[in-house]
Design a protein around this motif. Structure first.
Motif, short mmCIF file in Angstrom:
data_model
loop_
_atom_site.label_atom_id
_atom_site.label_comp_id
_atom_site.label_asym_id
_atom_site.label_seq_id
_atom_site.Cartn_x
_atom_site.Cartn_y
_atom_site.Cartn_z
N ARG A 178 -2.25 -18.58 6.11
CA ARG A 178 -3.22 -17.52 6.37
C ARG A 178 -3.50 -17.42 7.87
N ALA A 179 -3.57 -18.56 8.54
CA ALA A 179 -3.77 -18.57 9.98
C ALA A 179 -2.60 -17.90 10.69
N CYS A 180 -1.38 -18.19 10.26
CA CYS A 180 -0.20 -17.55 10.86
C CYS A 180 -0.27 -16.03 10.74
N VAL A 181 -0.57 -15.55 9.54
CA VAL A 181 -0.61 -14.11 9.31
C VAL A 181 -1.71 -13.46 10.17
N ALA A 182 -2.88 -14.10 10.21
CA ALA A 182 -4.01 -13.53 10.97
C ALA A 182 -3.73 -13.56 12.47
N PHE A 183 -3.18 -14.68 12.97
CA PHE A 183 -2.91 -14.80 14.40
C PHE A 183 -1.85 -13.80 14.84
N ARG A 184 -0.80 -13.67 14.05
CA ARG A 184 0.25 -12.71 14.40
C ARG A 184 -0.29 -11.27 14.37
N ALA A 185 -1.11 -10.95 13.35
CA ALA A 185 -1.70 -9.61 13.29
C ALA A 185 -2.56 -9.33 14.51
N ASP A 186 -3.28 -10.33 14.97
CA ASP A 186 -4.12 -10.16 16.16
C ASP A 186 -3.27 -9.91 17.40
N ALA A 207 -10.25 -16.48 9.76
CA ALA A 207 -10.33 -15.10 10.24
C ALA A 207 -10.45 -14.14 9.07
N ALA A 208 -11.06 -12.99 9.31
CA ALA A 208 -11.18 -11.98 8.27
C ALA A 208 -9.79 -11.61 7.76
N PRO A 209 -9.62 -11.45 6.45
CA PRO A 209 -8.30 -11.13 5.92
C PRO A 209 -7.73 -9.87 6.55
N VAL A 210 -6.44 -9.89 6.80
CA VAL A 210 -5.75 -8.73 7.33
C VAL A 210 -5.73 -7.64 6.25
N ALA A 211 -5.94 -6.38 6.67
CA ALA A 211 -5.82 -5.28 5.72
C ALA A 211 -4.43 -5.32 5.10
N HIS A 212 -4.36 -5.23 3.78
CA HIS A 212 -3.08 -5.40 3.12
C HIS A 212 -3.03 -4.58 1.85
N ARG A 213 -1.96 -4.75 1.10
CA ARG A 213 -1.76 -3.99 -0.14
C ARG A 213 -1.57 -4.94 -1.31
N LEU A 214 -1.86 -4.46 -2.51
CA LEU A 214 -1.54 -5.17 -3.73
C LEU A 214 -0.41 -4.42 -4.43
N TRP A 215 0.70 -5.10 -4.60
CA TRP A 215 1.85 -4.53 -5.29
C TRP A 215 1.91 -5.10 -6.71
N SER A 216 2.08 -4.22 -7.69
CA SER A 216 2.34 -4.62 -9.07
C SER A 216 3.79 -4.23 -9.37
N ILE A 217 4.67 -5.22 -9.44
CA ILE A 217 6.10 -4.99 -9.55
C ILE A 217 6.57 -5.38 -10.95
N PRO A 218 6.97 -4.43 -11.78
CA PRO A 218 7.41 -4.77 -13.14
C PRO A 218 8.55 -5.78 -13.13
N CYS A 219 8.50 -6.72 -14.08
CA CYS A 219 9.50 -7.78 -14.13
C CYS A 219 9.88 -8.05 -15.58
N SER A 220 11.16 -8.18 -15.83
CA SER A 220 11.69 -8.59 -17.13
C SER A 220 11.99 -10.08 -17.04
N TYR A 221 11.27 -10.88 -17.85
CA TYR A 221 11.40 -12.34 -17.79
C TYR A 221 12.36 -12.85 -18.86
N GLY A 222 13.09 -13.90 -18.53
CA GLY A 222 13.91 -14.58 -19.51
C GLY A 222 15.14 -13.79 -19.93
N GLY A 223 15.85 -14.32 -20.92
CA GLY A 223 17.06 -13.66 -21.39
C GLY A 223 18.08 -13.51 -20.28
N ALA A 224 18.87 -12.44 -20.35
CA ALA A 224 19.88 -12.20 -19.32
C ALA A 224 19.25 -11.89 -17.97
N ASP A 225 18.00 -11.42 -17.97
CA ASP A 225 17.33 -11.08 -16.72
C ASP A 225 16.69 -12.30 -16.05
N GLY A 226 16.52 -13.38 -16.80
CA GLY A 226 15.92 -14.60 -16.23
C GLY A 226 16.49 -15.81 -16.92
#
Length: 242
Positions: A30-38, A84-103
């Motif tokens: 978290r420090a890395c992300v905040a310091f680099r954003a700054d 440091a205050a969290p960097v403005a960011h996004r929440l991604w919801s990425i569909p995933c097929s678990y197990g079977g041939a896909d996992g």
């Protein structure tokens, strides 16, 4: 924060490495992300480029006044960047097929974590992980940090090939593959998310600090949703977080 103070290490004649930790640590990342954003928002004279990793920030400079820049970086570091205050960011919801041939290695990973396959899918699909760093291939994210029972070792050998969009797991992290490639991590699911697509306005979809979850879908729903997604984001939903 880890108990070690951030260190500024020279890399050749035109770069510094600001090291927050020697190993994976949530506060240090978290420090890395905040310091680099700054540094990106308020760059110091001479800085050409910055990039963050799991535990450090690369600062590339023009080589003109390295001593002055090193001193300025030291002054900028004189605070607890993990708070440091969290960097403005996004929440991604990425569909995933678990197990079977896909996992194909979900069952093995679940057993190592002390769970049934159904329990593993429930835990992994409800995990809200952060993009810790990008690397290995363009836009390819390292995501974490998962609970302790997912501190699984890497395989002793390589899986010769996993597809683009493969969700693999080891050492309390996911990696979402940005290209077809071999891996030593266990392949537990499949998305059709294009981490890098040069035709998009933002070719690299994810940024360090973004949050990601992988809700479960059937193999058929995964492919149907991706077929309708012209941006090649695999049917992902995006929410801005201040």
């Amino acid at each position: 924060m880890p108990d070690n103070t951030p260190r500024i290490e020279p890399l050749g004649e035109a770069a510094f490495l600001v090291r927050f930790a020697e190993r994976l640590d949530d506060a240090a990342n978290r420090a890395c992300v905040a310091f680099r954003a700054d540094l990106e928002a308020d760059p110091l004279p001479g800085i050409v480029e910055t990039a963050s990793s799991l535990g450090s920030v690369l600062v590339r400079h023009d080589g003109q006044q390295p001593d002055a820049l090193r001193a300025a970086l030291a002054r900028r570091l004189d605070r607890d960047w993990s708070q440091a205050a969290p960097v403005a960011h996004r929440l991604w919801s990425i569909p995933c097929s678990y197990g079977g041939a896909d996992g194909p290695q979900l069952a093995e990973a679940a057993e190592m974590a002390g769970l049934s396959q159904a329990q593993a899918i429930e835990v992994l699909s409800n995990a809200r992980v952060r993009v810790l760093a990008l690397g290995f291939a363009p836009g390819m994210p390292y995501l974490g940090i998962l609970p302790d029972n997912w501190d699984l070792p890497r395989q002793t050998g390589l899986t010769p090939k996993v597809p683009e969009g493969a969700l693999v797991l080891a050492v309390r992290q996911f990696v979402l593959f940005g290209t077809e490639a071999p891996t030593g991590w266990r392949h537990v699911g499949r998305t059709l998310f294009g981490c890098f697509e040069p035709t998009r306005p933002e070719p690299i979809a994810l940024s360090p600090g973004d949050e990601v979850c992988f809700p479960p879908v059937t193999p058929e729903a995964l492919r149907e949703g991706a077929a309708r997604d012209a941006a090649r984001l695999g049917g992902a939903r995006l929410e801005a977080i201040a």
